[in-house]
Enzyme design. Sequence first.
Site, short mmCIF file in Angstrom:
data_model
loop_
_atom_site.label_atom_id
_atom_site.label_comp_id
_atom_site.label_asym_id
_atom_site.label_seq_id
_atom_site.Cartn_x
_atom_site.Cartn_y
_atom_site.Cartn_z
N GLY A 76 2.62 4.27 4.77
CA GLY A 76 3.42 4.22 4.29
C GLY A 76 4.63 4.15 4.68
O GLY A 76 5.08 4.75 3.50
N ARG A 97 -13.43 22.57 14.96
CA ARG A 97 -12.00 21.25 15.26
C ARG A 97 -10.37 21.56 14.24
O ARG A 97 -10.94 21.72 12.63
CB ARG A 97 -12.21 20.07 15.44
CG ARG A 97 -13.43 20.34 17.10
CD ARG A 97 -13.80 19.02 17.34
NE ARG A 97 -14.17 19.06 18.71
CZ ARG A 97 -14.87 17.67 19.00
NH1 ARG A 97 -14.77 17.24 18.09
NH2 ARG A 97 -15.16 18.00 20.65
N ILE A 104 1.12 -0.96 -0.18
CA ILE A 104 -0.23 0.16 0.50
C ILE A 104 0.84 1.53 -0.08
O ILE A 104 0.54 2.36 -0.44
CB ILE A 104 -1.05 -0.13 0.99
CG1 ILE A 104 -0.04 0.07 2.25
CG2 ILE A 104 -1.90 -0.88 1.41
CD1 ILE A 104 -0.59 0.62 3.73
N ASP A 105 2.37 0.76 0.37
CA ASP A 105 3.05 2.43 0.72
C ASP A 105 3.31 2.87 -0.90
O ASP A 105 3.89 3.87 -0.97
CB ASP A 105 4.42 2.24 1.41
CG ASP A 105 3.47 1.58 3.04
OD1 ASP A 105 2.63 1.12 3.43
OD2 ASP A 105 4.65 0.48 3.34
O1 F6P Z 1 4.59 -1.80 4.73
C1 F6P Z 1 2.70 -1.61 4.84
C2 F6P Z 1 2.70 -0.66 5.77
O2 F6P Z 1 1.23 -0.98 6.56
C3 F6P Z 1 3.50 -0.05 6.38
O3 F6P Z 1 2.32 0.97 5.91
C4 F6P Z 1 3.23 0.29 8.19
O4 F6P Z 1 3.56 0.93 8.23
C5 F6P Z 1 3.87 -1.38 8.15
O5 F6P Z 1 3.01 -2.05 7.41
C6 F6P Z 1 2.18 -1.73 9.57
O6 F6P Z 1 2.88 -3.15 9.94
P1 F6P Z 1 2.39 -4.28 11.02
O7 F6P Z 1 1.71 -4.91 10.11
O8 F6P Z 1 3.55 -4.90 11.24
O9 F6P Z 1 1.96 -3.29 12.36
#
Ligand code: F6P
Length: 364
Positions: free
Chosen positions: A187, A179, A143-144
């Site tokens: 990301g 607010r 998704i990043d």
């Molecule tokens: O790389 C995808 C991602 O969703 C990042 O955006 C996020 O920092 C990380 O993985 C979260 O990882 P986890 O699922 O281990 O909390």
Amino acid sequence: MKKKKILIATSGGDCPGLNAVIRSFVKRASVCPEWEVWGSMRSFNGLLGQPQELKLLDRQSVSGIHVKGGTIIGTTKRSGPFNWPVKQADGSLAYVDRSDEMIAMCREIGFNAVINIGGDGSQAMSKRLFDKGLPVVGVPKTIDNDLGATDVTFGFQSAVDVATEALDRLVSTAESHNRILILEVMGKLSGWIALHSGIAGGAEICLIPEIPYDITKIKTFLDNRFENGKKFAVAIVAEGAMPKGGSFLGTQESELSSVKLEGAAQRFAEELRMAGIETGIRCTILGHVQRGGSPVPYDRVLASQYGVKAFEMVLEQKFGYMVSYQSPNVVAVPLGEAVSNPKLVDPNSNLVHVAKSINICFGD
Ligand code: F6P
């Protein structure tokens, strides 16, 4: 007829579109009856675990899965052939390298190709396995959208869709209550999700890691906005955002895990309060909502293209390469190219220029 076999795995964090890749790969392979596709459950754990968990994937088992979130063969971020956790007598974990064993197992079972669908860490693993002699094809997902050598990764547009809807909802309540509402999105150390959804959802402030912010500039921006009659604002903050001269916030769960980014929105809220902004400030952390659920049509189409191309790369024996979208074509790029340079937002890009032109404040 003795079948040729392909092993397919989904590795790292999940994202919308994984099932659409699996489906298109299997459908494309099914017109070549000499090939058989096997899924390894939870990345390569299905191959390396005891008992082994390998699943035959045929047209029937992938029917209709393109609309489903997650991955029908599961995934993991916690273990892999290069860092297999082994419990020690004192209860702690030690990590062993089982990559040679994995390659030997693939040869013994007769896998003629291995498809690894994953992000940056997973494609680095694909490259290491290929360098050791495994015939691997990589498929980029995250998704990043921070993977180099491809215009875009599937899952990204679905995450932007979720983040934009969240922003739209926050705007209406921010306006009703006068607010400042802050939305933290994922990301890692890239600001793609924040930038795209910030533009799409009309955020007033957008903080991304690639453009460290100065809180005094944001204070001035908000003062002007309030003086001009708008008494509310919505800010989108990438989880990796950082102030000028500062760093991202996160914690590392274990030696081998990547840094878990958290706290950027809260820190920003505190900085606003310290700067004297008194309007009600609230934070929303969108979290894994961005990773779950059905892929948007764009991601289904992209994922379907990736699946078909990956199978055709197997036919061409194009191993050590990753599928890549280079608009309007889907091509093969060396894995090394894909993992060497993460793709970050260029502060001088047209998209940032557009965002600034529509009065989005980055605090720079
Ligand atoms: O790389 C995808 C991602 O969703 C990042 O955006 C996020 O920092 C990380 O993985 C979260 O990882 P986890 O699922 O281990 O909390």
